[in-house]
Design a protein around this motif. Structure first.
Motif, PDB file in Angstrom:
ATOM      1  N   THR A 122       0.842  -1.199   0.000  1.00  0.00           N
ATOM      2  CA  THR A 122       0.000   0.000   0.000  1.00  0.00           C
ATOM      3  C   THR A 122       0.874   1.246   0.000  1.00  0.00           C
ATOM      4  N   GLU A 123       0.231   2.382  -0.216  1.00  0.00           N
ATOM      5  CA  GLU A 123       1.023   3.602  -0.338  1.00  0.00           C
ATOM      6  C   GLU A 123       1.765   3.905   0.944  1.00  0.00           C
ATOM      7  N   ALA A 124       2.956   4.445   0.788  1.00  0.00           N
ATOM      8  CA  ALA A 124       3.803   4.757   1.927  1.00  0.00           C
ATOM      9  C   ALA A 124       3.745   6.238   2.255  1.00  0.00           C
ATOM     10  N   PHE A 125       3.940   6.526   3.523  1.00  0.00           N
ATOM     11  CA  PHE A 125       4.013   7.897   4.012  1.00  0.00           C
ATOM     12  C   PHE A 125       5.436   8.123   4.510  1.00  0.00           C
ATOM     13  N   PHE A 126       5.993   9.267   4.141  1.00  0.00           N
ATOM     14  CA  PHE A 126       7.413   9.514   4.379  1.00  0.00           C
ATOM     15  C   PHE A 126       7.643  10.527   5.492  1.00  0.00           C
ATOM     16  N   GLY A 127       8.749  10.349   6.195  1.00  0.00           N
ATOM     17  CA  GLY A 127       9.245  11.369   7.094  1.00  0.00           C
ATOM     18  C   GLY A 127       9.956  12.459   6.303  1.00  0.00           C
ATOM     19  N   GLN A 128      10.445  13.462   7.023  1.00  0.00           N
ATOM     20  CA  GLN A 128      11.080  14.609   6.371  1.00  0.00           C
ATOM     21  C   GLN A 128      12.558  14.390   6.074  1.00  0.00           C
ATOM     22  N   GLY A 129      13.091  13.265   6.499  1.00  0.00           N
ATOM     23  CA  GLY A 129      14.460  12.926   6.132  1.00  0.00           C
ATOM     24  C   GLY A 129      15.503  13.372   7.137  1.00  0.00           C
ATOM     25  N   THR A 130      16.626  12.677   7.120  1.00  0.00           N
ATOM     26  CA  THR A 130      17.814  13.053   7.888  1.00  0.00           C
ATOM     27  C   THR A 130      18.983  13.156   6.928  1.00  0.00           C
ATOM     28  N   ARG A 131      19.650  14.308   6.956  1.00  0.00           N
ATOM     29  CA  ARG A 131      20.832  14.464   6.109  1.00  0.00           C
ATOM     30  C   ARG A 131      22.059  14.170   6.951  1.00  0.00           C
ATOM     31  N   LEU A 132      22.734  13.100   6.618  1.00  0.00           N
ATOM     32  CA  LEU A 132      23.923  12.657   7.351  1.00  0.00           C
ATOM     33  C   LEU A 132      25.159  13.083   6.586  1.00  0.00           C
ATOM     34  N   THR A 133      26.053  13.731   7.289  1.00  0.00           N
ATOM     35  CA  THR A 133      27.336  14.110   6.707  1.00  0.00           C
ATOM     36  C   THR A 133      28.447  13.524   7.559  1.00  0.00           C
ATOM     37  N   VAL A 134      29.298  12.753   6.937  1.00  0.00           N
ATOM     38  CA  VAL A 134      30.424  12.153   7.638  1.00  0.00           C
ATOM     39  C   VAL A 134      31.696  12.872   7.198  1.00  0.00           C
ATOM     40  N   VAL A 135      32.440  13.346   8.184  1.00  0.00           N
ATOM     41  CA  VAL A 135      33.635  14.141   7.869  1.00  0.00           C
ATOM     42  C   VAL A 135      34.894  13.430   8.365  1.00  0.00           C
ATOM     43  N   GLN A 172       8.552  15.391  -4.486  1.00  0.00           N
ATOM     44  CA  GLN A 172       9.538  15.737  -3.465  1.00  0.00           C
ATOM     45  C   GLN A 172      10.103  17.118  -3.752  1.00  0.00           C
ATOM     46  N   HIS A 173       9.901  18.029  -2.816  1.00  0.00           N
ATOM     47  CA  HIS A 173      10.544  19.337  -2.900  1.00  0.00           C
ATOM     48  C   HIS A 173      11.917  19.241  -2.258  1.00  0.00           C
ATOM     49  N   PRO A 174      12.837  20.142  -2.614  1.00  0.00           N
ATOM     50  CA  PRO A 174      14.230  20.034  -2.159  1.00  0.00           C
ATOM     51  C   PRO A 174      14.360  19.850  -0.650  1.00  0.00           C
ATOM     52  N   ASN A 175      15.165  18.873  -0.273  1.00  0.00           N
ATOM     53  CA  ASN A 175      15.475  18.584   1.137  1.00  0.00           C
ATOM     54  C   ASN A 175      14.241  18.251   1.969  1.00  0.00           C
ATOM     55  N   LYS A 176      13.237  17.707   1.326  1.00  0.00           N
ATOM     56  CA  LYS A 176      12.017  17.315   2.022  1.00  0.00           C
ATOM     57  C   LYS A 176      11.730  15.840   1.791  1.00  0.00           C
ATOM     58  N   GLY A 177      10.785  15.310   2.567  1.00  0.00           N
ATOM     59  CA  GLY A 177      10.316  13.964   2.316  1.00  0.00           C
ATOM     60  C   GLY A 177       9.400  13.916   1.106  1.00  0.00           C
ATOM     61  N   LEU A 178       8.918  12.725   0.785  1.00  0.00           N
ATOM     62  CA  LEU A 178       8.031  12.553  -0.364  1.00  0.00           C
ATOM     63  C   LEU A 178       6.574  12.678   0.067  1.00  0.00           C
ATOM     64  N   GLN A 179       5.779  13.284  -0.799  1.00  0.00           N
ATOM     65  CA  GLN A 179       4.355  13.452  -0.539  1.00  0.00           C
ATOM     66  C   GLN A 179       3.579  12.712  -1.625  1.00  0.00           C
ATOM     67  N   LEU A 180       2.560  11.956  -1.217  1.00  0.00           N
ATOM     68  CA  LEU A 180       1.754  11.219  -2.182  1.00  0.00           C
ATOM     69  C   LEU A 180       0.878  12.177  -2.975  1.00  0.00           C
ATOM     70  N   LEU A 181       0.994  12.128  -4.311  1.00  0.00           N
ATOM     71  CA  LEU A 181       0.153  12.955  -5.191  1.00  0.00           C
ATOM     72  C   LEU A 181      -1.152  12.245  -5.523  1.00  0.00           C
ATOM     73  N   LEU A 182      -1.051  10.985  -5.915  1.00  0.00           N
ATOM     74  CA  LEU A 182      -2.227  10.206  -6.279  1.00  0.00           C
ATOM     75  C   LEU A 182      -1.867   8.726  -6.327  1.00  0.00           C
ATOM     76  N   LYS A 183      -2.948   7.891  -6.379  1.00  0.00           N
ATOM     77  CA  LYS A 183      -2.720   6.444  -6.415  1.00  0.00           C
ATOM     78  C   LYS A 183      -3.761   5.763  -7.289  1.00  0.00           C
ATOM     79  N   TYR A 184      -3.337   4.704  -7.935  1.00  0.00           N
ATOM     80  CA  TYR A 184      -4.227   3.846  -8.707  1.00  0.00           C
ATOM     81  C   TYR A 184      -4.226   2.464  -8.052  1.00  0.00           C
ATOM     82  N   THR A 185      -5.459   1.971  -7.746  1.00  0.00           N
ATOM     83  CA  THR A 185      -5.548   0.652  -7.106  1.00  0.00           C
ATOM     84  C   THR A 185      -6.656  -0.171  -7.734  1.00  0.00           C
ATOM     85  N   SER A 186      -6.740  -0.174  -9.051  1.00  0.00           N
ATOM     86  CA  SER A 186      -7.650  -1.000  -9.858  1.00  0.00           C
ATOM     87  C   SER A 186      -9.102  -0.534  -9.816  1.00  0.00           C
ATOM     88  N   ALA A 187      -9.344   0.685  -9.441  1.00  0.00           N
ATOM     89  CA  ALA A 187     -10.688   1.251  -9.539  1.00  0.00           C
ATOM     90  C   ALA A 187     -10.748   2.039 -10.857  1.00  0.00           C
TER      91      ALA A 187
END
Lengths: 112, 110
Positions: free
Chosen positions: A99-112, B38-53
């Protein structure tokens, strides 16, 4: 608020040190995932878990480890064996594995 | 095995003109398909989905996608681009786990 929380947003570590990235969800999802994102390479799956106390390697698991002791939590450890750990790490969750996944905002890891 | 191919790594449009981001998939069974943004330095956001409907799926921010089984395609469209649409877009197919395309970067010129 329901959602997925990744912490910290930015993380700096010295080469050779292990580091653990946190991922917590309160969506009551069974499945959780860790992805790595590098410029121009899309998302690559590191590990995923379909249920508590179970997880599987993804496409690039070498140098990483995970645990899934609680439904809400799926921490990722980047070990010193990971040759190129600097990247943007994304955690996600879904009701089930297909099923569709929901994402967090991410972690940017930098190793120096 | 399931796979997904985004046919363009970069698309550039002018504000107010239509957007077309192309995605082809391969699946041995009837898949679920998604588009994420995905906007820069952000997580991913669901735009839409197809599930056989319904094969024409409407999503957020005016985006829609049409599932075409005969062409194994799931292209993303929007009638009129806005500056805020500039981002990276990912097409995803299910196959035991989520399988991501390589992404399409959308640029919107004023």
């Amino acid at each position: 608020d329901g959602g997925i929380t990744q912490s910290p947003k930015y993380l700096f570590r010295k080469e050779g040190q292990n580091v653990t990235l946190s991922c917590e969800q309160n969506l009551n999802h069974d499945a959780m995932y860790w992805y790595r994102q590098d410029p121009g390479q899309g998302l690559r799956l590191i590990y995923y878990s379909q249920i508590v106390n179970d997880f599987q390697k993804g496409d690039i698991a070498e140098g990483y480890s995970v645990s899934r002791e609680k439904k809400e939590s799926f921490p990722l450890t980047v070990t010193s064996a990971q040759k190129n750990p600097t990247a943007f790490y994304l955690c996600a969750s879904s009701y089930t594995i297909n099923t569709e996944a929901f994402f967090g905002q991410g972690t940017r890891l930098t190793v120096v | 095995a399931q796979s997904v191919t985004q046919l363009d790594s970069h698309v550039s449009v002018s504000e107010g003109t239509p957007v077309l981001l192309r995605c082809n998939y391969s699946s041995s069974y009837s898949p679920s398909l998604f588009w994420y943004v995905q906007h820069p330095n952000k997580g991913l956001q669901l735009l839409l989905k197809y599930t056989s409907a319904a094969t024409l799926v409407k999503g957020i921010n005016g985006f829609e996608a049409e599932f075409k089984k005969s062409e194994t395609s799931f292209h993303l469209t929007k009638p009129s681009a806005h500056m805020s649409d500039a981002a990276e877009y990912f097409c995803v197919v299910t196959g035991g786990k989520l399988i991501f395309g390589q992404g399409t970067e959308l640029s919107v010129k004023p």
